[in-house]
Design a protein around this motif. Structure first.
Motif, PDB file in Angstrom:
ATOM      1  N   ASP A  17       1.205  -1.308   0.135  1.00  0.00           N
ATOM      2  CA  ASP A  17      -0.439   0.100   0.170  1.00  0.00           C
ATOM      3  C   ASP A  17       0.542   1.346   0.173  1.00  0.00           C
ATOM      4  O   ASP A  17       1.565   1.115   0.550  1.00  0.00           O
ATOM      5  CB  ASP A  17      -0.854  -0.338   0.992  1.00  0.00           C
ATOM      6  N   PHE A  18       1.313   1.965  -1.108  1.00  0.00           N
ATOM      7  CA  PHE A  18       1.739   3.025  -1.353  1.00  0.00           C
ATOM      8  C   PHE A  18       0.890   3.802  -0.868  1.00  0.00           C
ATOM      9  O   PHE A  18      -0.028   4.365  -1.512  1.00  0.00           O
ATOM     10  CB  PHE A  18       2.390   3.556  -2.810  1.00  0.00           C
ATOM     11  N   CYS A  26      -6.223   7.569   1.721  1.00  0.00           N
ATOM     12  CA  CYS A  26      -5.436   6.267   2.178  1.00  0.00           C
ATOM     13  C   CYS A  26      -5.840   5.976   4.004  1.00  0.00           C
ATOM     14  O   CYS A  26      -5.612   4.913   3.621  1.00  0.00           O
ATOM     15  CB  CYS A  26      -3.677   7.239   2.229  1.00  0.00           C
ATOM     16  N   GLN A  27      -6.422   7.159   4.321  1.00  0.00           N
ATOM     17  CA  GLN A  27      -6.464   6.649   6.166  1.00  0.00           C
ATOM     18  C   GLN A  27      -8.010   6.008   6.200  1.00  0.00           C
ATOM     19  O   GLN A  27      -8.524   5.419   6.843  1.00  0.00           O
ATOM     20  CB  GLN A  27      -6.786   8.133   6.501  1.00  0.00           C
ATOM     21  N   VAL A  28      -9.053   5.944   4.830  1.00  0.00           N
ATOM     22  CA  VAL A  28     -10.031   5.530   4.633  1.00  0.00           C
ATOM     23  C   VAL A  28      -9.032   4.185   4.400  1.00  0.00           C
ATOM     24  O   VAL A  28     -10.260   2.692   4.774  1.00  0.00           O
ATOM     25  CB  VAL A  28     -10.639   6.051   3.480  1.00  0.00           C
ATOM     26  N   PRO A  67      -3.752   6.562  -2.551  1.00  0.00           N
ATOM     27  CA  PRO A  67      -3.145   4.674  -2.490  1.00  0.00           C
ATOM     28  C   PRO A  67      -3.121   4.364  -3.850  1.00  0.00           C
ATOM     29  O   PRO A  67      -3.980   4.334  -4.756  1.00  0.00           O
ATOM     30  CB  PRO A  67      -4.297   4.556  -1.416  1.00  0.00           C
ATOM     31  N   THR A  68      -2.204   3.634  -4.044  1.00  0.00           N
ATOM     32  CA  THR A  68      -1.228   3.431  -4.721  1.00  0.00           C
ATOM     33  C   THR A  68      -1.575   1.683  -4.221  1.00  0.00           C
ATOM     34  O   THR A  68      -0.228   1.083  -3.153  1.00  0.00           O
ATOM     35  CB  THR A  68      -0.930   3.182  -6.366  1.00  0.00           C
ATOM     36  N   VAL A  84      -9.219   3.975  -3.150  1.00  0.00           N
ATOM     37  CA  VAL A  84      -9.899   2.952  -2.077  1.00  0.00           C
ATOM     38  C   VAL A  84     -10.642   2.396  -3.003  1.00  0.00           C
ATOM     39  O   VAL A  84     -11.511   2.140  -3.786  1.00  0.00           O
ATOM     40  CB  VAL A  84     -10.975   3.858  -1.655  1.00  0.00           C
ATOM     41  N   LEU A  85     -10.092   0.429  -2.799  1.00  0.00           N
ATOM     42  CA  LEU A  85     -11.105  -1.017  -2.802  1.00  0.00           C
ATOM     43  C   LEU A  85     -12.110  -1.428  -1.818  1.00  0.00           C
ATOM     44  O   LEU A  85     -11.059  -0.687  -0.212  1.00  0.00           O
ATOM     45  CB  LEU A  85     -11.153  -1.403  -3.756  1.00  0.00           C
TER      46      LEU A  85
END
Length: 98
Positions: A17-18, A26-28, A67-68, A84-85
């Motif tokens: 998780d970049f 990213c926080q989610v 995020p990637t 986000v997924l």
């Protein structure tokens, strides 16, 4: 800490998780990745990489946005996606490559 290449080679399936501290999505994603990790237990390693602290690694993997996520199977990159997924979507993707 072990080198990045050692980590992805030592573990059969690794989800990277970049992300960045300042990134809302990213926080989610953080709690979702914890749920995915517990779903797979020892069959999956989840590693968070802060792009601000690891600029060279982010550049090497051509991370344009966060995020990637990048999935490695036996040391080889098999999937990647930005954004986000849901837990269900990630489990479906990992199962396809697992």
């Amino acid at each position: 800490m072990a080198k990045f290449s050692e980590i992805i080679e030592q573990h059969p399936t690794v989800l990277i998780d970049f992300s960045a501290v300042w990134c809302g999505p990213c926080q989610v994603l953080g709690p979702i990745l914890k749920e995915v990790k517990s779903h797979y237990a020892d069959q999956l390693s989840v590693i968070k990489i802060d792009v601000d602290k690891n600029k060279d690694l982010a550049t090497q993997y051509r991370v344009q946005g966060v995020p990637t996520m990048v999935l490695f199977k036996e040391g080889q990159q098999v999937w990647r996606q930005s954004g986000v997924l849901s837990k269900e979507q990630l489990i479906e993707i990992i199962d396809k490559h697992h």
